[in-house]
Design a protein around this motif. Sequence first.
Motif, PDB file in Angstrom:
ATOM      1  N   GLY A 427       0.839  -1.194   0.000  1.00 39.45           N
ATOM      2  CA  GLY A 427       0.000   0.000   0.000  1.00 39.45           C
ATOM      3  C   GLY A 427       0.869   1.237   0.000  1.00 39.45           C
ATOM      4  O   GLY A 427       2.088   1.162  -0.202  1.00 39.45           O
ATOM      5  N   LYS A 428       0.262   2.396   0.292  1.00 41.27           N
ATOM      6  CA  LYS A 428       1.019   3.638   0.191  1.00 41.27           C
ATOM      7  C   LYS A 428       2.054   3.793   1.303  1.00 41.27           C
ATOM      8  O   LYS A 428       2.982   4.593   1.193  1.00 41.27           O
ATOM      9  N   LEU A 429       1.895   3.028   2.408  1.00 39.73           N
ATOM     10  CA  LEU A 429       2.852   3.117   3.513  1.00 39.73           C
ATOM     11  C   LEU A 429       3.986   2.109   3.395  1.00 39.73           C
ATOM     12  O   LEU A 429       4.893   2.102   4.223  1.00 39.73           O
ATOM     13  N   SER A 430       3.938   1.250   2.389  1.00 34.48           N
ATOM     14  CA  SER A 430       4.985   0.245   2.223  1.00 34.48           C
ATOM     15  C   SER A 430       6.307   0.905   1.866  1.00 34.48           C
ATOM     16  O   SER A 430       6.356   1.820   1.027  1.00 34.48           O
ATOM     17  N   GLY A 431       7.378   0.430   2.474  1.00 29.66           N
ATOM     18  CA  GLY A 431       8.698   0.986   2.228  1.00 29.66           C
ATOM     19  C   GLY A 431       9.471   0.205   1.182  1.00 29.66           C
ATOM     20  O   GLY A 431       8.970  -0.765   0.600  1.00 29.66           O
ATOM     21  N   ARG A 432      10.707   0.618   0.973  1.00 26.49           N
ATOM     22  CA  ARG A 432      11.536   0.014  -0.060  1.00 26.49           C
ATOM     23  C   ARG A 432      11.763  -1.478   0.178  1.00 26.49           C
ATOM     24  O   ARG A 432      11.758  -2.272  -0.761  1.00 26.49           O
ATOM     25  N   HIS A 433      11.982  -1.860   1.437  1.00 27.22           N
ATOM     26  CA  HIS A 433      12.285  -3.260   1.722  1.00 27.22           C
ATOM     27  C   HIS A 433      11.095  -4.157   1.388  1.00 27.22           C
ATOM     28  O   HIS A 433      11.255  -5.233   0.785  1.00 27.22           O
ATOM     29  N   ALA A 434       9.897  -3.722   1.742  1.00 24.69           N
ATOM     30  CA  ALA A 434       8.701  -4.516   1.452  1.00 24.69           C
ATOM     31  C   ALA A 434       8.462  -4.616  -0.048  1.00 24.69           C
ATOM     32  O   ALA A 434       8.132  -5.693  -0.569  1.00 24.69           O
ATOM     33  N   ARG A 457       7.547   5.370  -9.468  1.00 23.53           N
ATOM     34  CA  ARG A 457       6.260   5.103 -10.119  1.00 23.53           C
ATOM     35  C   ARG A 457       5.300   4.417  -9.158  1.00 23.53           C
ATOM     36  O   ARG A 457       4.098   4.700  -9.132  1.00 23.53           O
ATOM     37  N   TYR A 458       5.829   3.495  -8.365  1.00 23.93           N
ATOM     38  CA  TYR A 458       4.999   2.773  -7.400  1.00 23.93           C
ATOM     39  C   TYR A 458       4.335   3.738  -6.414  1.00 23.93           C
ATOM     40  O   TYR A 458       3.142   3.631  -6.130  1.00 23.93           O
ATOM     41  N   LYS A 459       5.114   4.672  -5.886  1.00 30.65           N
ATOM     42  CA  LYS A 459       4.576   5.620  -4.912  1.00 30.65           C
ATOM     43  C   LYS A 459       3.479   6.477  -5.528  1.00 30.65           C
ATOM     44  O   LYS A 459       2.485   6.809  -4.872  1.00 30.65           O
ATOM     45  N   GLU A 460       3.663   6.866  -6.781  1.00 32.99           N
ATOM     46  CA  GLU A 460       2.646   7.667  -7.459  1.00 32.99           C
ATOM     47  C   GLU A 460       1.321   6.910  -7.528  1.00 32.99           C
ATOM     48  O   GLU A 460       0.245   7.485  -7.319  1.00 32.99           O
ATOM     49  N   VAL A 461       1.397   5.618  -7.828  1.00 33.44           N
ATOM     50  CA  VAL A 461       0.190   4.803  -7.916  1.00 33.44           C
ATOM     51  C   VAL A 461      -0.380   4.520  -6.533  1.00 33.44           C
ATOM     52  O   VAL A 461      -1.599   4.582  -6.316  1.00 33.44           O
ATOM     53  N   ALA A 462       0.498   4.220  -5.549  1.00 38.39           N
ATOM     54  CA  ALA A 462       0.046   3.872  -4.200  1.00 38.39           C
ATOM     55  C   ALA A 462      -0.704   5.019  -3.533  1.00 38.39           C
ATOM     56  O   ALA A 462      -1.580   4.797  -2.690  1.00 38.39           O
ATOM     57  N   GLU A 463      -0.369   6.246  -3.903  1.00 37.21           N
ATOM     58  CA  GLU A 463      -1.082   7.402  -3.345  1.00 37.21           C
ATOM     59  C   GLU A 463      -2.530   7.445  -3.822  1.00 37.21           C
ATOM     60  O   GLU A 463      -3.387   8.047  -3.186  1.00 37.21           O
ATOM     61  N   LYS A 464      -2.792   6.800  -4.957  1.00 38.18           N
ATOM     62  CA  LYS A 464      -4.132   6.855  -5.536  1.00 38.18           C
ATOM     63  C   LYS A 464      -4.929   5.577  -5.294  1.00 38.18           C
ATOM     64  O   LYS A 464      -6.135   5.544  -5.526  1.00 38.18           O
ATOM     65  N   LYS A 466      -5.754   2.181  -2.652  1.00 36.58           N
ATOM     66  CA  LYS A 466      -5.642   1.703  -1.271  1.00 36.58           C
ATOM     67  C   LYS A 466      -4.706   0.513  -1.189  1.00 36.58           C
ATOM     68  O   LYS A 466      -3.934   0.363  -0.244  1.00 36.58           O
ATOM     69  N   ARG A 467      -4.785  -0.364  -2.172  1.00 41.30           N
ATOM     70  CA  ARG A 467      -3.964  -1.556  -2.184  1.00 41.30           C
ATOM     71  C   ARG A 467      -3.374  -1.759  -3.568  1.00 41.30           C
ATOM     72  O   ARG A 467      -4.084  -1.639  -4.570  1.00 41.30           O
ATOM     73  N   VAL A 468      -2.087  -2.020  -3.626  1.00 39.07           N
ATOM     74  CA  VAL A 468      -1.406  -2.287  -4.898  1.00 39.07           C
ATOM     75  C   VAL A 468      -1.235  -3.795  -5.031  1.00 39.07           C
ATOM     76  O   VAL A 468      -0.538  -4.429  -4.224  1.00 39.07           O
TER      77      VAL A 468
END
Length: 630
Positions: A427-434, A457-464, A466-468
């Motif tokens: 999700g949007k709170l996931s960090g690099r390691h996850a 790119r991932y962060k841009e999508v995760a902001e929009k 709820k779950r990636v």
Amino acid sequence: MASSFLSSSAKPYCSSSPLNPNRFPSPTISSAAATPRFPTNGLSAAAAAVKSNPTASIPRIRALPRAARASLPRRPEYVPNRIDDPNYVRIFDTTLRDGEQSPGATMTSAEKLVVARQLARLGVDIIEAGFPASSPDDLDAVRSIAIEVGNAPVGDDGHVPVICGLSRCNKRDIDAAWEAVRHARRPRIHTFIATSEIHMQHKLRKTPEQVVAIAKEMVAYARSLGCPDVEFSPEDAGRSNREFLYHILGEVIKAGATTLNIPDTVGYNLPYEFGSLIADIKANTPGIENAIISTHCQNDLGLASANTLAGARAGARQLEVTINGIGERAGNASLEEVVMAIKCRGELLGGLYTGINSQHITMASKMVQEHSGLIVQPHKAIVGANAFAHESGIHQDGMLKYKGTYEIISPDDIGLTRTNEFGIVLGKLSGRHAVRSKLVELGYEINDQEFEDFFKRYKEVAEKKKRVTDEDIEALLSDEIFQAKVIWSLVDVQATCGTLGLSTATVKLIAPDGEEKIGCSVGTGPVDAAYKAVDQIIQIPTILREYSMTSVTEGIDAIATTRVVVTGDVSNNAKHALTGQSFNRSYSGSGADVDIVVSSVRAYLGALNKMCSFVGAVKAGTEVPQNQSV
């Protein structure tokens, strides 16, 4: 009576190792489990290396488990005109030549090199890398593959594939093919001429005697250049006179042909007919013991794979196939279907086997799909999205109890995973390691710079969203990994539309020289306006031939994947492999984003970048003397 049924020789699984019930734990059926995963180990690293340096080496692919490696059959030593093990079947992959003739399937030189490297990992014996005489770009691509892939040992057995170039039966084509493939450790020239009455009369306008003379002369000429491995194809053999076939094949063997390829060029034969044709050629062609019989079956009646297997059963020991079955018209025999049929039912084919490492099939299929732009239908055998999905309640019940009830092939055998091993939900709170752990779970190996580009790119999508999901990850990776060489890059796009006025769009691109350029336009809708704004900046005449968009997952916030096909005015620089006629190349592009306009612009820009790359190669070819490298 019951015991006789239970003692049947039917095997519940066709796999590379003995059946072990514990090997296939009972799954929990869910929407996530129903959709196959496509691991693509090392693809992004390969693509990045090729983009930055076409001669760069590819990062090492993770080794197979010891048990899987031990189960792979030993490949006989390569000798052009014989195979020491009569049960071994050579796999000749023509994805980069016949497959690329599919409308919209044009690949750049860099993309072809990446695909060729994956074919080598897959273990194909011969890679037909292209038709060098068709264009300077194709000659350069085949040469690059010969240098890079044709000299690089792969796997524990140090396998080096044969690199082949196609040519018509004329000296110009053969010279171009030899110039392209001669750099490989094992080069091959593949030359052909039509032999059916309808082709000789209406296309060639030559007598059978003239055709035989040309075939003999050109095979001998190819051998005289120093090429030790020459394949000859009598085009449209499936509709040719049998006695004439025996005669011309015997003559080209005398001239030095090492492989005789028997094409069902228009997909006309039924399996029993084609098997009989191969058997008759084996029995009646003078000198056939000094050559390998090959098959090349088109899929016009949906029988390409069946005909190929019939040919193998009748004595053919080279099978010409393509990944995903792509090719001219209805396509070719599918590599994954033919290989897995031999692996699964080899005992009914006299114990035939191949040197293919089937655990790389899924990876190869995904790569060809993305590079060619040709989407695999969901119900496609072996590699389709539904090939290992079970929705029927009866089927699910059987699968929960024992997978062998409804699956004859283990997904593991083609390199397919369909479970969330680590249980990571992004999700949007996931960090690099996850995020990096998720990439490893899906089978991707990328370097640090690629990961940073992807993570942005991932962060841009995760902001929009709820779950990636895993599908979202793969769509974003494909958009980053499989794009053509970046010539024009997208910075911003803004569009307005609705019922109250004209749709407008503003697009900002970075030019090849690094300068930012802005275009504004109106259109019938936001995508039309954005495309016109792009055209305003790049100023290359194009025609949009195809436009399609699909949702990667369900939900209003799903990522949209767009595919486009465009054509441009460069028709005089490409020739069709069979007809020799110039044609207008088409170029495909794909893009992914949660915003459908941005996704559309990314796809359009990808296609235009391919076109720019090809036009640049053509210009380079016209500026370099013929006796120098392009």
